[in-house]
Motif scaffolding. Sequence first.
Motif, PDB file in Angstrom:
ATOM      1  N   GLU A 357       0.724  -1.135   0.196  1.00 18.18           N
ATOM      2  CA  GLU A 357       0.066  -0.055  -0.202  1.00 18.18           C
ATOM      3  C   GLU A 357       0.883   1.335  -0.070  1.00 18.18           C
ATOM      4  OE1 GLU A 357      -2.453  -0.447   3.393  1.00 18.18           O
ATOM      5  OE2 GLU A 357      -4.119  -1.949   2.427  1.00 18.18           O
ATOM      6  N   LEU A 378      -1.758 -10.475  -3.765  1.00 12.63           N
ATOM      7  CA  LEU A 378      -2.779  -9.812  -4.498  1.00 12.63           C
ATOM      8  C   LEU A 378      -2.571  -8.268  -4.196  1.00 12.63           C
ATOM      9  CD1 LEU A 378      -5.230  -9.471  -6.659  1.00 12.63           C
ATOM     10  CD2 LEU A 378      -6.726  -9.774  -4.608  1.00 12.63           C
ATOM     11  N   ALA A 379      -2.293  -7.904  -3.153  1.00  7.79           N
ATOM     12  CA  ALA A 379      -2.130  -6.353  -3.080  1.00  7.79           C
ATOM     13  C   ALA A 379      -0.869  -6.117  -3.472  1.00  7.79           C
ATOM     14  CB  ALA A 379      -2.120  -6.105  -1.212  1.00  7.79           C
ATOM     15  N   ALA A 381       0.805  -7.551  -6.113  1.00 11.05           N
ATOM     16  CA  ALA A 381       0.750  -7.404  -7.428  1.00 11.05           C
ATOM     17  C   ALA A 381      -0.321  -6.428  -8.133  1.00 11.05           C
ATOM     18  CB  ALA A 381       0.011  -8.944  -8.071  1.00 11.05           C
ATOM     19  N   SER A 382      -1.188  -5.868  -7.315  1.00  8.51           N
ATOM     20  CA  SER A 382      -2.220  -4.777  -7.788  1.00  8.51           C
ATOM     21  C   SER A 382      -1.441  -3.475  -7.627  1.00  8.51           C
ATOM     22  CB  SER A 382      -3.367  -5.051  -7.080  1.00  8.51           C
ATOM     23  OG  SER A 382      -4.014  -6.421  -7.156  1.00  8.51           O
ATOM     24  N   ASN A 383      -0.996  -3.123  -6.240  1.00  3.72           N
ATOM     25  CA  ASN A 383      -0.418  -1.856  -5.983  1.00  3.72           C
ATOM     26  C   ASN A 383       0.976  -1.583  -6.659  1.00  3.72           C
ATOM     27  OD1 ASN A 383      -2.691  -1.325  -4.776  1.00  3.72           O
ATOM     28  ND2 ASN A 383      -2.065  -2.227  -3.081  1.00  3.72           N
ATOM     29  N   GLN A 385       2.960  -1.465  -9.148  1.00  2.44           N
ATOM     30  CA  GLN A 385       2.718  -1.581 -10.729  1.00  2.44           C
ATOM     31  C   GLN A 385       4.175  -1.404 -11.323  1.00  2.44           C
ATOM     32  OE1 GLN A 385       0.215  -2.271 -12.576  1.00  2.44           O
ATOM     33  NE2 GLN A 385      -0.871  -2.559 -10.506  1.00  2.44           N
ATOM     34  N   CYS A 405      -2.093 -15.307  -9.597  1.00  3.42           N
ATOM     35  CA  CYS A 405      -2.345 -14.001  -9.560  1.00  3.42           C
ATOM     36  C   CYS A 405      -1.265 -13.242  -9.858  1.00  3.42           C
ATOM     37  CB  CYS A 405      -2.592 -13.732  -8.010  1.00  3.42           C
ATOM     38  SG  CYS A 405      -2.771 -12.120  -7.227  1.00  3.42           S
ATOM     39  N   THR A 408      -1.200 -12.539 -13.565  1.00  2.00           N
ATOM     40  CA  THR A 408      -2.140 -11.984 -13.948  1.00  2.00           C
ATOM     41  C   THR A 408      -1.829 -10.412 -13.812  1.00  2.00           C
ATOM     42  OG1 THR A 408      -3.739 -13.844 -13.809  1.00  2.00           O
ATOM     43  CG2 THR A 408      -4.525 -11.591 -14.065  1.00  2.00           C
ATOM     44  N   LYS A 409      -1.662 -10.177 -12.682  1.00  2.41           N
ATOM     45  CA  LYS A 409      -1.487  -8.746 -12.214  1.00  2.41           C
ATOM     46  C   LYS A 409      -0.040  -7.923 -12.438  1.00  2.41           C
ATOM     47  CE  LYS A 409      -5.486  -8.852 -10.339  1.00  2.41           C
ATOM     48  NZ  LYS A 409      -6.473  -7.850 -10.594  1.00  2.41           N
ATOM     49  N   CYS A 410       0.982  -8.711 -12.504  1.00  2.00           N
ATOM     50  CA  CYS A 410       2.449  -8.056 -12.462  1.00  2.00           C
ATOM     51  C   CYS A 410       2.829  -7.858 -13.769  1.00  2.00           C
ATOM     52  CB  CYS A 410       3.421  -8.806 -11.853  1.00  2.00           C
ATOM     53  SG  CYS A 410       3.087  -9.162  -9.968  1.00  2.00           S
TER      54      CYS A 410
END
Length: 552
Positions: A357, A378-379, A381-383, A385, A405, A408-410
């Motif tokens: 975060e 997930l946090a 990979a999502s945050n 960037q 995950c 998909t996200k990274c």
Amino acid sequence: MGQYSSTHCGGGPKNRHHSLHPSPLPNHRRSTSSQSDFFSLMNSDEYESTIPSVFGNRDYTDDIPDECLALIFQCLSSGDRKKCSLVCRRWLLVEGQSRHRLALNAKSEILPYIPTIFSRFHSVTKLALRCDRKSVSVNDEALTLISLRCSNLIRLKIRGCRDVTDVGMSAFAKNCKSLKKFSCGSCMFGAKGMNALLDYCSSLEELSVKRLRGISDGFAADPIGPGAAGSSLKSICLKELYNGQCFAPLIIGSKNLKTLKLWRCLGDWDRLFETIGSNRENHVAEIHLERLQVSDTGLMAISNCPRLEILHLVKTPECTDVGVVAVARKCKLLRKIHIDGWRTNRIGDEGLVAIAENSSNLKELVLIGLNPTSTSLLAIASNCQKLERLALCGSDTIGDPEVSCIATKCMALKKLCIKGCEVTDEGIESFAWGCPNLVKIKVKKCKNVTGDVADWLRARRRSLAVNLDVGEIDIEHVDGSASDSGALEEAVEFQHTATTLPITGASDSLSTSNVGRSSSSRQWFGGFGGRSLVACTIRRWSNGNGDSSESL
């Protein structure tokens, strides 16, 4: 480069060599009879008769200025430079004058040769002195003589020179005041010698001390620093010190300190970090802590370093999520984080979510011996960037859903290392479509991954480098100790072009004996790991510049 004038070696027309090849040095011993035959043939009329008349009998290398010849030598390997120095007197002289790096086998027998060596290599600015633990090393007299001959030294590295005392270090410091980088290991001088170095070398920027055994034990140890070098020091690295606390005045007094590395040094270090953190104007950007007694109190103090960009927490069992959260929330510039939880389960999702975060600039993340769940991954990979390099090792909770995950996200991920995790072929297959910028993936000791998935993945992503090891897993050997790989010593290590002169025949093996420790200390600091996959991965990442050209 103007010092390499051709007047140094009789380069005028009357003194030039008049054969096609420069004359070899007189009385130079050839290693084999074939070499003697070759040079005999080369100097014979029969050989000269085979030379095309268009060349004449002239040595065209004489037309190369000394400055250009020196530049050519600097492009050669150390071995090739040695060979070139045997061609002729002029090349011998220019090669010696243009050599700036030198490594010597620092046995006591070298003492009579020091004037000769440094008469030839008088331009040396970076010197390494190494002696194996079974030999008698150079002493104060030799070090003083070297300092008189090499007053322009800017880097010195000494290993295993156990006969050098405070007297020799003081004399060296007085004569080499331009020193910028100093590294010592397995030496016997103490606080007086170290303080002399800090007092006289006011331009010192990097200091590395390992197994310095001359420092007194207990509270009787003299404090070290900061001296005149307090305003110039930018990097301090302390390793395997019994009484590393005596360096506290130096660390605190180095106002421009940017890098601090503490590895396997006994004592409680929380108070030191509290003092550093209390100074809001500190410039610390990189902190490495390995097998150190530091707790959340120390991490909270570290969180007051607003410029912190790189943090390594390796096997610090008293650190928990509380300290990691404090650092993550206040240090917004973090771009490299390495955490080895040592399987204590004291750092988990809470700390990793805080990193996700608050660390939008994060580019490199290494997690070893932790058990993150899909929530924290997930946090991240999502945050995060900008995340380009990720290593997940020795985790019981990372399986196919977590890996999928990441795939998909990274989107920015370029290098991935997975070792000793509960991943199967299905999870690895997700990278056939995910992580579009991925250039390299390593999968080691994951018992549920088969060799077939590597070929399958290569067939679908031909540009992806796949390194797969499906051998038996040995989870106890999953070790992320960065220092074991030697990556963090680069600031003070000489480059590979340093030359070892064959003054003596012994090898340059270094002392690897550990400082004696109590039984309680062995529990904390024993069992140093070897070079694992993760250590090698960290080394390659650290040796690069952070761009896509780095190799995992």
